[in-house]
Write a protein that holds these residues in place. Structure first.
Motif, PDB file in Angstrom:
ATOM      1  N   THR A   1     -11.682 -19.105 -40.871  1.00 26.33           N
ATOM      2  CA  THR A   1     -10.337 -19.317 -40.327  1.00 26.33           C
ATOM      3  C   THR A   1      -9.359 -18.285 -40.875  1.00 26.33           C
TER       4      THR A   1
ATOM      5  N   TRP B   1      -2.078 -25.581 -24.700  1.00 29.29           N
ATOM      6  CA  TRP B   1      -2.198 -26.957 -25.199  1.00 29.29           C
ATOM      7  C   TRP B   1      -3.595 -27.516 -24.954  1.00 29.29           C
TER       8      TRP B   1
ATOM      9  N   LEU C   1      -6.574 -26.588 -27.254  1.00 26.87           N
ATOM     10  CA  LEU C   1      -6.527 -27.017 -28.656  1.00 26.87           C
ATOM     11  C   LEU C   1      -6.999 -28.447 -28.812  1.00 26.87           C
TER      12      LEU C   1
ATOM     13  N   THR D   1      -5.803 -31.589 -30.105  1.00 27.91           N
ATOM     14  CA  THR D   1      -4.484 -32.118 -30.454  1.00 27.91           C
ATOM     15  C   THR D   1      -4.482 -33.624 -30.696  1.00 27.91           C
TER      16      THR D   1
ATOM     17  N   SER E   1      -0.056 -21.480 -29.025  1.00 29.39           N
ATOM     18  CA  SER E   1      -1.159 -22.112 -29.748  1.00 29.39           C
ATOM     19  C   SER E   1      -0.825 -22.314 -31.217  1.00 29.39           C
ATOM     20  N   ASN E   2      -0.218 -21.315 -31.833  1.00 27.58           N
ATOM     21  CA  ASN E   2       0.137 -21.427 -33.247  1.00 27.58           C
ATOM     22  C   ASN E   2       1.224 -22.469 -33.481  1.00 27.58           C
TER      23      ASN E   2
ATOM     24  N   ARG F   1      -0.433 -25.971 -32.901  1.00 27.75           N
ATOM     25  CA  ARG F   1      -1.306 -26.302 -34.028  1.00 27.75           C
ATOM     26  C   ARG F   1      -0.489 -26.639 -35.264  1.00 27.75           C
ATOM     27  N   ASN F   2       0.577 -25.863 -35.493  1.00 27.24           N
ATOM     28  CA  ASN F   2       1.434 -26.111 -36.655  1.00 27.24           C
ATOM     29  C   ASN F   2       2.076 -27.504 -36.576  1.00 27.24           C
TER      30      ASN F   2
ATOM     31  N   CYS G   1       0.955 -30.186 -34.917  1.00 26.44           N
ATOM     32  CA  CYS G   1      -0.049 -31.230 -35.061  1.00 26.44           C
ATOM     33  C   CYS G   1      -0.546 -31.350 -36.503  1.00 26.44           C
ATOM     34  N   GLU G   2      -0.629 -30.237 -37.212  1.00 26.90           N
ATOM     35  CA  GLU G   2      -1.134 -30.268 -38.590  1.00 26.90           C
ATOM     36  C   GLU G   2      -0.129 -30.868 -39.564  1.00 26.90           C
TER      37      GLU G   2
ATOM     38  N   GLY H   1       0.168 -18.825 -39.426  1.00 30.52           N
ATOM     39  CA  GLY H   1       0.551 -19.287 -38.093  1.00 30.52           C
ATOM     40  C   GLY H   1       1.955 -18.900 -37.686  1.00 30.52           C
TER      41      GLY H   1
END
Length: 357
Positions: free
Chosen positions: A192, A223, A226, A228, A255-256, A259-260, A262-263, A312
């Motif tokens: 990663t 979206w 990913l 999610t 995407s970044n 992802r940011n 959701c994380e 990200g």
């Protein structure tokens, strides 16, 4: 502009400088004859453009304007200068001393001023000096980025590498699956990191491919590609919301950000993409980003998530810079985080369908 041919020899001698090789000049002069004559004189020595549309795409190393075009394109020029920082992007202003009245605030954007009639033996050294400064700042910026990348690679990759080595040895000795699983996780972490490092570097050195694309299509595709979880995706924009952008980089930007979001939040998250008067936003209804952290989130390697790589949001910032978009973070209407992208160029229709090479 002066057509004095006796100046050409002096101009040619001033031009013998490697720092100006390959430099691209954009001439935004409202006076057609001045623009044409200056382009003819400079074309043998530089890559010259006189098209107003090239101000949108960027990619120039110096811009020559007059008082009329400075007023007309001031916001675009400011946006380009800001996006290039810390690299120096010079602007040279051509004035008629008997006529022009230029605002003091506008002059703050200009690095050199020259009066008409333009004499090449006077213009030559000024261009040479401005372009030399630009090249030096480019070299310093690239050197700093290489050192930054080396430090990140050394620090962030060493830890999972040591974890993988240690657990691999223990796994060999004990033959217990837990050690091999930990090794696999460490190797996934390294993979990663390497992917993010390559993406981070690509934003700086790869040439963008600008076209007109649908924000709705790119955001939706990003979206759905990913993982999610139970998060919800919401679009607050029209089907025909079309912007000038590099499609692959715009998809990576979304995407970044997705992802940011959701994380850093629980699974009952809603992520929204919508339009602003001069751009678009990506917002969520999560915990938000404190004002104290907002100045740091775009720094390389910074992450509040122990599993995060810290690339990200810096990648998002660089993609914005490539497009000459201003990027900022604030509170969403629901108290979560919102990323605003302004200075975006909207157009009437898509020129390249999504996914077509």
């Amino acid at each position: 502009m002066s057509n004095n041919s006796s100046n050409d020899t002096s101009w040619e001698s001033e031009r013998q400088d490697d720092s100006a090789d390959g430099m691209r000049l954009l001439l935004l002069l409202s006076h057609e004859q001045n623009r044409r004559l200056l382009a003819e004189k400079l074309t043998p020595y530089y890559d010259i453009s006189t098209a107003d549309s090239d101000l949108t795409s960027g990619g120039f190393d110096l811009c020559i304007v007059d008082s009329t075009t400075l007023r007309r394109f001031r916001s675009e020029l400011e946006s380009h200068a800001r996006a290039e920082e810390p690299v120096f992007l010079p602007y040279l202003l051509v004035v008629d001393r008997d006529v022009d009245q230029v605002e003091t605030t506008a002059l703050e954007l200009v690095d050199e001023v020259i009066s008409v009639p333009i004499v090449l033996e006077e213009l030559g050294p000024r261009l040479k000096s401005l372009l030399r400064t630009r090249r030096l700042t480019q070299e310093l910026s690239e050197r700093n980025q290489v050192e930054e990348m080396a430090a990140i690679i050394s620090h962030d990759l060493r830890n999972p590498l040591n974890v993988a080595r240690g657990n691999l040895e223990l796994g060999r000795e004990t033959n217990e699956d837990d050690y091999f699983e930990t090794t696999a996780k460490a190797l996934d972490r390294m993979s990663t990191l390497i992917d993010d490092l390559l993406s981070f570097a690509k934003q700086e050195y790869a040439t963008p491919d600008f076209t007109s694309v649908s924000i709705r299509d790119v955001a939706a595709r990003s979206w759905h590609l990913l993982e999610t979880g139970d998060a919800t995706f919401h679009l607050e924009l029209e089907d025909d919301t079309v912007v000038v952008a590099d499609p692959s980089r715009l998809q990576e930007l979304f995407s970044n950000l997705f992802r940011n979001a959701c994380e850093h939040n629980d699974e009952r998250l809603t992520v929204t993409v919508g339009t602003l008067p001069d751009g678009f936003f990506v917002a969520d209804d999560g915990v938000g980003i404190s004002e104290a952290e907002r100045a740091s989130v775009f720094e390389t390697g910074y992450s509040t998530n122990t599993d995060g790589t810290g690339f990200g949001l810096p990648i998002v910032k660089r993609i914005g810079d490539v497009h000459s978009w201003a990027v900022s973070v604030t509170d969403s209407t629901t108290g979560g985080a919102q990323f605003d992208f302004t200075g975006v160029q909207f157009v009437d229709e898509v020129s390249t369908p999504l996914g077509r090479e």
